[in-house]
Structure formats: C-alpha cells, structure tokens
Scaffold this motif. Sequence first.
Motif, PDB file in Angstrom:
ATOM      1  N   LYS A   1       1.200  -1.689   0.291  1.00 36.75           N
ATOM      2  CA  LYS A   1       0.058   0.083   0.608  1.00 36.75           C
ATOM      3  C   LYS A   1       1.286   0.989  -0.104  1.00 36.75           C
ATOM      4  N   LEU A   2       0.636   2.181  -1.711  1.00 37.86           N
ATOM      5  CA  LEU A   2       1.892   3.400  -1.233  1.00 37.86           C
ATOM      6  C   LEU A   2       1.040   4.103  -1.475  1.00 37.86           C
TER       7      LEU A   2
ATOM      8  N   SER B   1      -3.676   9.863  -2.255  1.00 37.62           N
ATOM      9  CA  SER B   1      -4.867   8.339  -1.946  1.00 37.62           C
ATOM     10  C   SER B   1      -3.782   7.715  -2.314  1.00 37.62           C
ATOM     11  N   THR B   2      -4.236   5.723  -1.183  1.00 34.94           N
ATOM     12  CA  THR B   2      -3.234   4.916  -1.715  1.00 34.94           C
ATOM     13  C   THR B   2      -3.919   4.050  -2.677  1.00 34.94           C
ATOM     14  N   ILE B   3      -2.558   3.776  -3.230  1.00 37.83           N
ATOM     15  CA  ILE B   3      -3.012   2.038  -4.084  1.00 37.83           C
ATOM     16  C   ILE B   3      -2.449   0.558  -3.577  1.00 37.83           C
ATOM     17  N   SER B   4      -2.822  -0.092  -3.948  1.00 35.44           N
ATOM     18  CA  SER B   4      -1.895  -1.658  -3.795  1.00 35.44           C
ATOM     19  C   SER B   4      -1.764  -2.336  -4.885  1.00 35.44           C
TER      20      SER B   4
ATOM     21  N   ASP C   1       6.487   5.380  -0.088  1.00 31.60           N
ATOM     22  CA  ASP C   1       6.520   4.795   1.115  1.00 31.60           C
ATOM     23  C   ASP C   1       6.657   5.669   2.609  1.00 31.60           C
ATOM     24  N   TYR C   2       6.162   6.918   2.302  1.00 36.01           N
ATOM     25  CA  TYR C   2       6.083   8.000   3.625  1.00 36.01           C
ATOM     26  C   TYR C   2       5.780   7.363   4.697  1.00 36.01           C
ATOM     27  N   LYS C   3       4.379   6.386   4.600  1.00 30.74           N
ATOM     28  CA  LYS C   3       3.235   6.479   5.822  1.00 30.74           C
ATOM     29  C   LYS C   3       3.844   5.787   6.378  1.00 30.74           C
TER      30      LYS C   3
ATOM     31  N   PHE D   1       6.808  -0.972   3.050  1.00 28.28           N
ATOM     32  CA  PHE D   1       7.347  -1.389   1.205  1.00 28.28           C
ATOM     33  C   PHE D   1       8.437  -1.711   1.509  1.00 28.28           C
ATOM     34  N   GLY D   2       9.105  -1.049   2.050  1.00 25.03           N
ATOM     35  CA  GLY D   2      10.654  -0.717   2.195  1.00 25.03           C
ATOM     36  C   GLY D   2      11.394  -2.160   3.063  1.00 25.03           C
TER      37      GLY D   2
END
Length: 168
Positions: A28-29, A35-38, A107-109, A113-114
């Motif tokens: 989820k980025l 907005s969020t996308i997966s 990926d700041y939230k 992801f990292g």
Amino acid sequence: MATVTLKGNTLTTVGELPKVGSQAPNFKLTLNDLSTISLGDFKGSKLVLNIFPSIDTGTCAASVRQFNEEASELENAKVLCISRDLPFAQARFCAAEGLEDVINLSDYKNHQFGKDYGVEFTDGPLEGLLSRSVVVLDESGVVRYTEQVSETTDEPNYKAALEALMDD
C-alpha cells in the motif's frame, strides 16, 4: 539482509529482494494526490518497480527519466517509481521534467514496502531510505527479475529489466 555500497562505504538493508518466481508482496503506497494504491490495483499489467533513495539525487532522477522514456514504448506495462520522498516532491520533479509515463509512489506513511521488499537501509547516511533496486512483475504479480544495484550511486541495468518484461 543484503549489503551494498555508497561511494565505497558498506550499507545494509533489512532483508533480501523477493525471489524470482515468487509472488510479490502486496503493498500500500501513496500516490501524488495522497490516495492509497495497492499491488492488486495493477493486476493484469506487467510492472517495473523502480525503487530508489530520493528523487532529489542525480542518479535517482536519471533512473526516473530513463524509465519514463522507455515506458512510453511498453505495451501492457507500467513503471512504478517508488521512494520515501513526499508525494509533493515526486509530483514537483515530474512536472518540472515533463515526465508523464511513470507512476510515482511513496512509502512515507508506514515504511512497510521497504521492509516487505527487503530494501530499507538499516545503517549509514541513507538509513531509513530505500536501496536502489528494480523488481519486474508479470501480470499476475509474480517476480520475473530483480536487481539490487551494488553501488548506490550507479544506475540500474535498464536493458535487463526491460528484457525481463518481454520474456513473459
């Protein structure tokens, strides 16, 4: 964990890139509009995940420009440029450069992801940022190619990544 270098100095990441042939971890980025996308939102498209530390460095900017140029030629494929930069910085860069064929994701939230892709630096001056890497996925989200660039200031192997898209 993996090790790479930054100007010859060793840096470590939290893990390893997903294995070729494995199902890519979901993500989820954040898009530039916040907005969020997966990963599931891209099902049916081949993907190049262009992962890098920051859009505000020369090598990272070069990779986004190069993949943008190549992306305009691709059929049923998308290039996702992923960093921990704020979406505002990503949008500013692409607007200033006139880049319209890549999708910027941040990926700041939650920094998941990292961790899930094994690319978060755990030490050194880039601690907390993402290691320069490329992951190519087929239409079903299966990993077809990976590269973690061994020297962070070097560009990825664009040709190998793009060829992996054609091998499916």
